[in-house]
Scaffold this motif. Structure first.
Motif, PDB file in Angstrom:
ATOM      1  N   ASN A  75       0.580  -1.099  -0.083  1.00  0.00           N
ATOM      2  CA  ASN A  75       0.142   0.204   0.181  1.00  0.00           C
ATOM      3  C   ASN A  75       0.938   1.397   0.133  1.00  0.00           C
ATOM      4  O   ASN A  75       2.087   1.230  -0.087  1.00  0.00           O
ATOM      5  N   ASN A 260      -8.589  -3.594  -7.146  1.00  0.00           N
ATOM      6  CA  ASN A 260      -7.390  -3.545  -7.191  1.00  0.00           C
ATOM      7  C   ASN A 260      -6.726  -1.861  -7.417  1.00  0.00           C
ATOM      8  O   ASN A 260      -7.440  -1.245  -8.111  1.00  0.00           O
ATOM      9  N   ASN A 261      -5.755  -1.637  -6.664  1.00  0.00           N
ATOM     10  CA  ASN A 261      -4.966  -0.383  -6.815  1.00  0.00           C
ATOM     11  C   ASN A 261      -3.635  -0.460  -7.143  1.00  0.00           C
ATOM     12  O   ASN A 261      -2.958  -1.698  -6.798  1.00  0.00           O
ATOM     13  N   VAL A 290     -11.578   8.618  -6.758  1.00  0.00           N
ATOM     14  CA  VAL A 290     -10.456   7.593  -7.003  1.00  0.00           C
ATOM     15  C   VAL A 290      -9.359   8.426  -6.605  1.00  0.00           C
ATOM     16  O   VAL A 290      -8.523   8.996  -7.665  1.00  0.00           O
ATOM     17  N   GLY A 305       0.611   6.603  -6.061  1.00  0.00           N
ATOM     18  CA  GLY A 305      -0.336   5.760  -6.194  1.00  0.00           C
ATOM     19  C   GLY A 305      -1.658   6.370  -7.023  1.00  0.00           C
ATOM     20  O   GLY A 305      -2.091   7.586  -6.596  1.00  0.00           O
ATOM     21  N   GLU A 308      -7.409   2.474 -10.305  1.00  0.00           N
ATOM     22  CA  GLU A 308      -7.728   1.373  -9.820  1.00  0.00           C
ATOM     23  C   GLU A 308      -8.341   0.366 -10.857  1.00  0.00           C
ATOM     24  O   GLU A 308      -8.662   1.022 -12.158  1.00  0.00           O
ATOM     25  N   GLY A 371      -9.280   1.139   1.949  1.00  0.00           N
ATOM     26  CA  GLY A 371      -8.357   1.982   1.610  1.00  0.00           C
ATOM     27  C   GLY A 371      -7.671   2.614   2.963  1.00  0.00           C
ATOM     28  O   GLY A 371      -6.871   3.667   2.770  1.00  0.00           O
TER      29      GLY A 371
END
Length: 432
Positions: A75, A260-261, A290, A305, A308, A371
């Motif tokens: 993460n 999924n990220n 998002v 990051g 998604e 998240g």
């Protein structure tokens, strides 16, 4: 920070390449007994194993892959106060008293992460501060109002609002308006934090078994938990699988949606450029549905990051997939090399609140961090240990929250989610 060449079975990420100690634990062979069997080697399982072992319980933890292999080792490393839903939302959903309890517990969660790092001397690039960046004018007004409410209604003094001019000095991006600075939140190297929790739990007496995927378990206590090569007999059972639950427990599967990220890590940035894009070395995240989120690593790489998807497949070229999001924020990084790109699976819930409780006597679970997993999952592991020990105040707050199943269960949740996410992505692009 020295980059290792040996990645073992972890995904090829910056975190795996800079792991302090990828300790290998044996595969379960034969039959063992325990007071508590924990299924899952992420933050929830690691924290529950640690806190139970410290209280004298015989703990066996089973992980299908490697410790920290899933979202806990992949993460963005943000350790934020609050829940995944805003305090205003929580007040509307549950009333002020429960919203205040959830806020106070979120402060405890962040403090728990920091105290574990200090107490067990976990080297995980711990830094302080998260900045929330307004992507739209309506978001900017929201951040101003929320800052005042947190200070006035919740007596949280470690937050302040800053105007657009100061934001650009701190972030060097023209994409954002005002921002909220949160000095009480943290950020870190997530895999090294997980590995540190594992070492602490084993030192306290917990037994870990990797590459020991659970095939099923008996219906009542004492539970018999089966793997390909062994069995665990235990009075209590904790399910800590989150986005990797799959069909292990159908009674829980419909309450979460795996998504999924994706994340990238650039080459190390020159000191001047690193301070240009994040002057205060905070972690950053914007207010889009998002979200984009980013921070500097311990060796000045940008960890970014963005994006998604909602299928079982990752993009073929994750670096390029995430890079386009990074360049929207920082076009000045056009010529910066991207050294790593990876993805991971997390679990969201319908109401974006964690799903914590007991399925039946002796069978505990926690999942669906949406998240917000680094502090929440770590704290949830402690709450499960508290509940088993008989101290259930914080556990009761979370376990009493409504648990909403996705419409259509596991069969129809995917198309429904895709339609919902499409709607919110259009708001991200065209809303004000």
């Amino acid at each position: 920070m020295k980059v290792m060449n040996r990645l073992d079975e972890h995904t090829e990420s910056y975190y795996a390449a800079t792991a302090n100690d990828l300790q290998e634990y044996p595969c379960l062979e034969g039959n063992v007994e325990a007071d508590v069997c924990v299924i899952g080697g992420g933050y929830t399982g690691l924290s529950s194993a640690l806190h139970l072992a410290e209280r004298g319980y015989r703990v066996v933890l089973l992980e299908a892959n490697r410790i920290g292999w899933g979202a806990s080792g992949r993460n963005g490393g943000h350790v934020g106060v609050g829940q995944r839903r805003s305090q205003g939302d929580l007040e509307a959903m549950f009333g002020f008293d429960t919203a205040k309890q959830l806020w106070d517990l979120s402060i405890n969660a962040v403090q728990l992460v920091e105290s574990l790092i200090v107490r067990h001397q976990i080297q995980c690039d711990l830094k302080r501060g998260i900045m929330h960046l307004a992507a739209k004018s309506s978001h900017d007004k929201y951040l101003q109002d929320e800052t005042e409410e947190l200070r006035d209604k919740y007596d949280y003094r470690q937050v302040e609002y800053i105007e657009k001019e100061e934001v650009r000095e701190l972030v060097s991006s023209k994409r954002y308006l005002g921002a909220q600075l949160d000095f009480g939140s943290l950020h870190l190297h997530p895999l090294n934090f997980a590995l540190g929790l594992a070492r602490a739990a084993v030192s306290a007496g917990a037994r870990f078994f990797e590459c020991s995927g659970v095939q099923g378990y008996s219906s009542s206590s004492p539970f018999t938990v089966k793997t390909a090569r062994g069995k665990v007999k235990a009075e209590k059972l904790i399910l800590a699988c989150n986005g990797y639950l799959k069909d292990l427990e159908p009674r829980l599967a419909g309450h979460i949606m795996p998504i999924n990220n994706f994340v990238l890590a650039t080459e190390p940035l020159p000191e001047g450029l690193a301070r240009e894009i994040i002057a205060n070395d905070f972690a950053l995240q914007d207010t889009l549905f998002v979200i984009n989120y980013w921070k500097l690593s311990g060796d000045n790489r940008l960890i970014f990051g963005g994006g998604e998807n909602y299928t079982r497949r990752f993009p073929k070229d994750i670096r390029s997939f995430v890079r386009k999001y990074m360049l929207r924020v920082y076009p000045q990084l056009e010529n910066t090399a991207v050294d790593f790109g990876w993805g991971g699976t997390l679990a969201i819930t319908m109401n974006r609140m964690p799903c914590i409780g007991q399925l039946q006597s002796g069978l505990y679970y926690s999942q669906g961090y949406s998240g917000h997993g680094v502090p929440t999952a770590t704290f949830a592991g402690k709450l499960l240990a508290d509940a088993i020990y008989g101290e259930s105040e914080g556990y009761n707050v979370f376990s009493s929250l409504p648990k909403v199943e996705f419409p259509g269960g596991t069969l129809l949740r995917w198309p429904g989610l895709v339609l919902g996410m499409l709607y919110h992505s259009l708001l991200d692009r065209f809303g004000s």
